[in-house]
Write a protein that holds these residues in place. Structure first.
Motif, mmCIF file in Angstrom:
data_model
loop_
_atom_site.group_PDB
_atom_site.id
_atom_site.type_symbol
_atom_site.label_atom_id
_atom_site.label_comp_id
_atom_site.label_asym_id
_atom_site.label_seq_id
_atom_site.Cartn_x
_atom_site.Cartn_y
_atom_site.Cartn_z
ATOM 1 N N ASP A 103 0.864 -1.215 0.035
ATOM 2 C CA ASP A 103 -0.136 -0.019 0.096
ATOM 3 C C ASP A 103 0.946 1.094 0.009
ATOM 4 O O ASP A 103 1.295 1.659 -0.966
ATOM 5 N N LYS A 131 -1.265 -1.490 -4.609
ATOM 6 C CA LYS A 131 -1.894 -0.358 -4.597
ATOM 7 C C LYS A 131 -1.029 0.861 -4.933
ATOM 8 O O LYS A 131 -0.677 1.755 -3.987
ATOM 9 N N SER A 133 -1.251 3.737 -6.119
ATOM 10 C CA SER A 133 -1.377 5.087 -6.061
ATOM 11 C C SER A 133 -1.167 5.734 -4.755
ATOM 12 O O SER A 133 -1.573 6.756 -4.432
ATOM 13 N N ARG A 134 -1.312 4.839 -3.546
ATOM 14 C CA ARG A 134 -0.885 5.208 -2.229
ATOM 15 C C ARG A 134 0.562 5.087 -1.919
ATOM 16 O O ARG A 134 1.028 5.320 -0.705
ATOM 17 N N ARG A 135 1.316 4.926 -2.866
ATOM 18 C CA ARG A 135 2.779 4.622 -2.303
ATOM 19 C C ARG A 135 3.513 5.974 -1.885
ATOM 20 O O ARG A 135 3.391 6.902 -2.556
ATOM 21 N N THR A 147 -3.144 -5.455 -9.653
ATOM 22 C CA THR A 147 -2.978 -3.964 -9.358
ATOM 23 C C THR A 147 -4.182 -3.565 -8.905
ATOM 24 O O THR A 147 -5.437 -3.784 -9.833
ATOM 25 N N PRO A 149 -7.310 -0.755 -7.047
ATOM 26 C CA PRO A 149 -7.717 0.777 -6.674
ATOM 27 C C PRO A 149 -7.337 1.114 -5.454
ATOM 28 O O PRO A 149 -7.205 0.308 -4.428
ATOM 29 N N ASP A 150 -7.495 2.424 -5.144
ATOM 30 C CA ASP A 150 -7.353 3.149 -3.965
ATOM 31 C C ASP A 150 -8.305 2.881 -3.279
ATOM 32 O O ASP A 150 -9.265 3.789 -2.810
#
Ligand code: IMP
Ligand code: MG
Length: 175
Positions: A103, A131, A133-135, A147, A149-150
């Motif tokens: 995450d 995830k 997008s949260r990195r 992969t 979603p957030d």
């Protein structure tokens, strides 16, 4: 009485099975003759680990480590510590870390640097879900599964407040 959180299916049993099989095939190609040590991160990875190693038909060892991030609810604080350590020596072993989900990356980055200090022969990462997008910190996933979603996910080992780990599918938990 508290209201039941709503769950929406994201990944079916079949999708999980197919992805675990693909990951197992790649891991087999790379580790067949290496007698690797697979390290699962508790608690979230237990189900994935069990399904993955059932598809690996060569000698290997497994161990588990438990980390805590001092966080509550859905947010990890970034301050990580080992709360249950390994029983098998990592030194000179070909180590494959088995994660449920990457995450923010903080937990995985901590674990990889913790393990590197123990001088493994090699160190790679397999994660069922990513995830991106949260990195908050870069993490290379050598064997990536889905992969996602957030959204906050539960099932197949993933929990919300220790619940829903037993679900055989992966669901989005509605806020
Ligand atoms: P990190 O943010 O990458 O450090 O993730 C730390 C841990 O939080 C993961 O290994 C999971 O156990 C947990 N986690 C992250 N995202 C989710 C989620 O969507 N559902 C349930 N647990 C999660
Ligand atoms: Mg985890």
């Amino acid at each position: 009485m508290s209201s039941q959180p709503k769950l929406h299916i994201l990944l079916t049993r079949q999708q999980i099975e197919d992805t675990v099989s693909k990951l197992a095939a790649k891991v087999s190609d790379d580790y067949r003759d290496k007698h690797p040590l697979l390290i699962g991160v508790l608690k979230g990875s237990f189900m994935f680990m069990a399904d993955l190693i059932r598809r690996l038909d060569f000698p290997l060892e497994i161990d588990f480590i438990r980390l805590s991030s001092y966080g509550t609810g859905r947010e990890s604080s970034g301050k990580i510590k080992v709360v249950q350590s390994l029983g098998i020596e990592v030194k000179n072993r070909d180590v494959l870390v088995v994660e449920d989900i990457v995450d923010t990356g903080l937990t995985t980055a901590f674990l990889l640097s913790y393990l590197l200090k123990k001088k493994p022969a090699s160190l790679k990462l397999c994660a069922l879900s990513d995830k991106p997008s949260r990195r908050q910190i870069p993490v290379t996933i050598d064997y990536p599964g889905f992969t996602v979603p957030d959204k906050f996910l539960v099932g197949y080992g993933l929990d919300w407040d220790e619940k829903f780990r037993n679900l055989a599918e992966i669901y989005i938990l509605e806020d």
